[in-house]
Scaffold this motif. Structure first.
Motif, PDB file in Angstrom:
ATOM      1  N   PHE A  83      49.079  71.175   4.329  1.00 58.91           N
ATOM      2  CA  PHE A  83      49.298  70.381   5.543  1.00 58.91           C
ATOM      3  C   PHE A  83      50.544  70.870   6.285  1.00 58.91           C
ATOM      4  CE2 PHE A  83      51.307  66.651   7.531  1.00 58.91           C
ATOM      5  CZ  PHE A  83      50.313  66.282   8.422  1.00 58.91           C
ATOM      6  N   TRP A  84      51.640  71.079   5.543  1.00 60.07           N
ATOM      7  CA  TRP A  84      52.886  71.497   6.184  1.00 60.07           C
ATOM      8  C   TRP A  84      52.804  72.925   6.704  1.00 60.07           C
ATOM      9  CZ3 TRP A  84      55.547  68.916   1.531  1.00 60.07           C
ATOM     10  CH2 TRP A  84      55.704  67.564   1.791  1.00 60.07           C
ATOM     11  N   ILE A  85      52.044  73.773   6.041  1.00 60.31           N
ATOM     12  CA  ILE A  85      51.826  75.120   6.572  1.00 60.31           C
ATOM     13  C   ILE A  85      51.117  75.014   7.923  1.00 60.31           C
ATOM     14  CG2 ILE A  85      50.502  77.258   6.268  1.00 60.31           C
ATOM     15  CD1 ILE A  85      51.168  77.027   3.256  1.00 60.31           C
ATOM     16  N   PHE A 139      49.728  68.649   0.379  1.00 58.47           N
ATOM     17  CA  PHE A 139      50.793  68.511   1.356  1.00 58.47           C
ATOM     18  C   PHE A 139      51.332  69.870   1.775  1.00 58.47           C
ATOM     19  CE2 PHE A 139      51.062  63.996   0.183  1.00 58.47           C
ATOM     20  CZ  PHE A 139      51.191  63.459   1.446  1.00 58.47           C
ATOM     21  N   GLY A 140      51.397  70.814   0.836  1.00 58.54           N
ATOM     22  CA  GLY A 140      51.843  72.160   1.184  1.00 58.54           C
ATOM     23  C   GLY A 140      50.955  72.795   2.232  1.00 58.54           C
ATOM     24  N   ASP A 184      47.180  61.776  10.641  1.00 63.65           N
ATOM     25  CA  ASP A 184      47.537  61.942   9.229  1.00 63.65           C
ATOM     26  C   ASP A 184      46.362  61.714   8.283  1.00 63.65           C
ATOM     27  OD1 ASP A 184      50.078  62.618   9.938  1.00 63.65           O
ATOM     28  OD2 ASP A 184      50.900  60.604   9.674  1.00 63.65           O
ATOM     29  N   GLU A 208      51.234  72.474   9.923  1.00 68.87           N
ATOM     30  CA  GLU A 208      52.219  71.934  10.869  1.00 68.87           C
ATOM     31  C   GLU A 208      53.116  73.050  11.392  1.00 68.87           C
ATOM     32  OE1 GLU A 208      53.450  68.415  11.749  1.00 68.87           O
ATOM     33  OE2 GLU A 208      51.266  68.353  11.584  1.00 68.87           O
ATOM     34  N   GLY A 209      53.571  73.910  10.488  1.00 66.19           N
ATOM     35  CA  GLY A 209      54.452  75.004  10.883  1.00 66.19           C
ATOM     36  C   GLY A 209      53.776  75.992  11.810  1.00 66.19           C
ATOM     37  N   ARG A 251      45.594  68.896  14.657  1.00 68.33           N
ATOM     38  CA  ARG A 251      45.187  67.950  13.612  1.00 68.33           C
ATOM     39  C   ARG A 251      44.218  66.959  14.227  1.00 68.33           C
ATOM     40  NH1 ARG A 251      49.892  64.832  11.255  1.00 68.33           N
ATOM     41  NH2 ARG A 251      50.687  65.027  13.334  1.00 68.33           N
TER      42      ARG A 251
END
Length: 171
Positions: free
Chosen positions: A124-126, A121-122, A138, A128-129, A134
Motif C-alpha cells: 500500500f505504501w509503495i 501495508f508495505g 482506505d 502511495e509513494g 486508490r
C-alpha cells in the motif's frame, strides 16, 4: 518490508512444521543465558526484560527518526511529535488492557498475522509513494490483506505436503 517478509516466511515454515517452533529455541537460549550466570534467577525474568527493553529502545528510536523526518519535511514537528506521543500512550494503554487476551494467542499465529498485515501495508505504501490511484480510499487495503493471507495459507499447505513427501521418501 523485508522484516515483514522474514516474519511471514518464518511463521509459514513453523506453521508447516518445516522449522522448529519458537518456544523450543527460546527455551534453549534462555537456559543457556541463565547457566552463563549473567542473569540470575530473580522475580523479574532478566533475559526477557533485557530483550524487551532492547526491542523497545530500537522501536522507539525508529519512531523518533520517522517523526523528525515527517515533521521537518512539512514544517510540522510539533504536531508530528504530539501525534507520536499520543500514539505511544495509546499503545501502552492497549498493551495493559489486552495483555492477557493476547497472551492466549499462539506466538506463531501472531507473527503470521503481523507478517501478512505488514506485507499488505508495505505494498500500500509503495503505491502511495508512486502516487498510484486508490479506488475505494482506505478500503483498498482489504484486497492486499486477503491476497497475502490466502497466498501465505496456500504456501503452508504446499510446504506441509512437500515435508510429508520428503519424510515418506527418507524412511
Amino acid at each position: 518490508m523485508q522484516q515483514a517478509m522474514e516474519h511471514t516466511v518464518h511463521s509459514l515454515m513453523t506453521a508447516a512444521e518445516a522449522a522448529p517452533g519458537q518456544g523450543v529455541s527460546f527455551a534453549r537460549q534462555t537456559e543457556a543465558l541463565r547457566k552463563s550466570g549473567e542473569f540470575p534467577n530473580i522475580a523479574i525474568d532478566g533475559v526477557g526484560f533485557m530483550i524487551s527493553f532492547k526491542a523497545a529502545v530500537i522501536e522507539g528510536m525508529e519512531v523518533v527518526f520517522i517523526v523528525i523526518a515527517v515533521g521537518a519535511t512539512g514544517h510540522m514537528l510539533l504536531s508530528a511529535s504530539l501525534g507520536a506521543l499520543t500514539a505511544g500512550l495509546l499503545v501502552i494503554l492497549l498493551g495493559l488492557v489486552l495483555h492477557k487476551p493476547l497472551a492466549r494467542i499462539p506466538e506463531n499465529t501472531l507473527k503470521f498475522s503481523v507478517g501478512v498485515l505488514l506485507s499488505a501495508f508495505g505494498v500500500f505504501w509503495i503505491g502511495e509513494g508512486l502516487h498510484l490511484p486508490r479506488f475505494g480510499e482506505d478500503r483498498v487495503m482489504v484486497g492486499p490483506i486477503f491476497c497475502f493471507g490466502c497466498t501465505a495459507l496456500g504456501a503452508v499447505r504446499i510446504i506441509r505436503h512437500r515435508a510429508a513427501v520428503q519424510r515418506g521418501l527418507s524412511r
